[in-house]
Design an enzyme around this catalytic site. Structure first.
Site, short mmCIF file in Angstrom:
data_model
loop_
_atom_site.label_atom_id
_atom_site.label_comp_id
_atom_site.label_asym_id
_atom_site.label_seq_id
_atom_site.Cartn_x
_atom_site.Cartn_y
_atom_site.Cartn_z
N ASP A 141 77.60 4.42 56.70
CA ASP A 141 78.77 4.40 55.95
C ASP A 141 79.36 6.13 55.58
OD1 ASP A 141 79.87 3.90 53.08
OD2 ASP A 141 78.87 1.96 53.64
N HIS A 180 90.01 -5.83 55.81
CA HIS A 180 90.44 -6.35 54.47
C HIS A 180 90.85 -5.15 53.97
CE1 HIS A 180 87.53 -7.71 51.12
NE2 HIS A 180 86.76 -6.95 51.88
C1 LIG Z 1 84.60 -3.25 50.49
S1 LIG Z 1 83.13 -2.42 51.18
C2 LIG Z 1 81.99 -3.15 52.05
C3 LIG Z 1 80.18 -2.94 52.13
C4 LIG Z 1 79.52 -3.39 52.95
N1 LIG Z 1 79.79 -3.72 54.30
C5 LIG Z 1 79.50 -5.13 52.20
O1 LIG Z 1 80.18 -5.79 53.20
O2 LIG Z 1 78.21 -4.38 51.18
C6 LIG Z 1 83.65 -1.05 52.22
C7 LIG Z 1 83.26 0.22 52.77
O3 LIG Z 1 83.78 0.67 53.79
C8 LIG Z 1 82.90 2.12 53.51
N2 LIG Z 1 83.83 3.31 53.64
C9 LIG Z 1 84.57 3.45 53.49
N3 LIG Z 1 85.63 4.50 53.89
C10 LIG Z 1 84.95 4.88 55.42
C11 LIG Z 1 85.15 5.67 56.87
N4 LIG Z 1 86.22 6.88 56.63
N5 LIG Z 1 83.59 5.34 57.41
C12 LIG Z 1 82.53 4.93 56.89
N6 LIG Z 1 83.18 3.88 56.12
C13 LIG Z 1 83.59 3.87 55.20
C14 LIG Z 1 83.19 2.63 51.54
O4 LIG Z 1 81.89 3.27 51.78
C15 LIG Z 1 82.45 0.84 51.19
O5 LIG Z 1 81.01 1.36 51.31
#
Ligand SMILES: C[S@@+](CC[C@H](N)C(=O)[O-])C[C@H]1O[C@@H](n2cnc3c(N)ncnc32)[C@H](O)[C@@H]1O
Length: 353
Positions: A220, A258
């Site tokens: 992440d 999404h």
């Molecule tokens: C909706 S959350 C989902 C987290 C996890 N997969 C779950 O199901 O609980 C989206 C995640 O995408 C991560 N994220 C956003 N941009 C990112 C990037 N460029 N690279 C890696 N992670 C990213 C955010 O930090 C967040 O933890």
């Protein structure tokens, strides 16, 4: 006698009133979570009176008539139960837990309490006031309300970052229980698994616990993994999924695609493809598949989720099977399989060409 027109007028009003004040239902739910009403009832081991609930509330002078009105609505909405028992002065009402309010317990293994607080936080409610403006001129409601995109907001605001991650983590526990039960064979032959955008690592920790042979990598953004706890069998890796993703036998990407537009998803999925073996690798997507005319318990919620994606993200959306197929093909995944599970999300297994 009621004419057709008066009946239609009554029905129309009822529909609009119900839709118009739906946000008050969410606020009553939030109120119950903030006051820890489910926890208070649970700590007594069974149904209790209003006064007993009030005495458990963190206040020296709780307003019992107000509490009674909150409970009346939540009983009507089938969130708490109500039973009446005779006492000397007449009868008293006892409030109890049911399958819904048990999910409002703060310290339970399975709880939606943190998600109730996240979804109803003023920072997430504010963008919803901008939907019509977005329809008129495009753009992201979150940005219009807060002046930046949601991931910049979480990185600059540790309080919101924690509320956000707690909300995600609690829903993860619930859906993971279903995935681990329904998708055992899917993880069986995977030696190493990267959870892309895995938040604080709760998901991969659960999978590794159930599949001890597996090496888990939680991937992440750096500020997210910086606050992540240690999990046995899991290493944390901070980075940007748009640049590169650590190599592994398979990739899990749960409740992430999404959040992004088709162009962004194609970039992420292409990076996923580069990180797995061409012949034996697979990407395990856990996300919503929208069915417009479905009759599943979650169908309406899935459609509402689509609007929240529209409000909070730049181009994010919930997709139909056809939209997933197109996206996967464009990212170089010629084959896919949708596995329906009893949850809001489905599992979509995608294989490289
Ligand atoms: C909706 S959350 C989902 C987290 C996890 N997969 C779950 O199901 O609980 C989206 C995640 O995408 C991560 N994220 C956003 N941009 C990112 C990037 N460029 N690279 C890696 N992670 C990213 C955010 O930090 C967040 O933890």
């Amino acid at each position: 006698m009621e004419t057709k027109e008066t009946l239609a007028l009554v029905q129309g009003q009822a529909q609009i009133w119900q839709q118009m004040i739906g946000s008050v239902d969410s606020m009553a739910l939030k109120c119950a979570v903030e006051l820890r009403i489910a926890d208070i009832i649970h700590s007594h081991g069974g149904p209790i009176t209003l006064r007993q609930i009030a005495s458990g509330i963190d206040s020296t002078s709780p307003n019992i008539p107000y509490l009674a009105r909150i409970m009346r609505l939540l009983v009507c909405k089938n969130i708490f139960t109500e039973q009446h028992q005779p006492v000397d002065s007449g009868e008293e009402t006892l409030y109890g837990l049911n399958q819904a309010s048990r999910l409002l317990l703060h310290d339970a293994e399975l709880s939606l309490a943190p998600m109730v607080l996240l979804r109803n936080h003023p920072w997430l409610l504010a963008p919803l006031h901008w939907l019509s403006q977005c329809v008129k001129e495009g753009g992201t409601a979150f940005n219009k309300a807060h002046g930046c995109e949601i991931w910049d907001f979480t990185s600059k605001n540790p309080e919101f970052n924690n509320i956000f991650n707690d909300g995600m983590a609690c829903t993860t526990k619930i859906v993971m229980r279903v995935i681990l039960a329904e998708y055992k064979d899917g993880f069986g032959c995977v030696g190493s698994l990267v959870d892309v955008a895995g938040g604080t690592g709760g998901t991969i920790a659960e999978i590794v616990k159930a599949h001890k042979h597996m090496r888990g990598i939680n991937f992440d953004l750096p500020h997210v993994v910086a606050t992540a706890p240690m999990h046995e069998g899991v290493s944390h890796f901070g980075g940007d999924m748009f640049e590169s993703i650590p190599n592994a036998d398979a990739i899990l990407i749960k409740w992430v695609l999404h959040n992004w537009s088709d162009e962004h998803c194609i970039k992420i999925l292409e990076n996923c493809r580069k990180a797995i073996p061409e012949k034996s690798g697979k990407v395990i997507i856990v996300d919503i598949v929208v069915e417009k005319d479905g009759n599943d318990l979650f169908d309406e919620t899935r459609m509402v989720f689509d609007l929240t994606m529209m409000a909070y993200t730049a181009g994010g959306k919930e997709r139909t099977e056809l939209e997933w197929k197109k996206l996967l093909e464009e990212a170089g995944f010629g084959r896919y399989k949708i596995i329906k599970i009893p949850a809001i999300q489905s599992i979509i297994e995608a294989y490289p060409n």
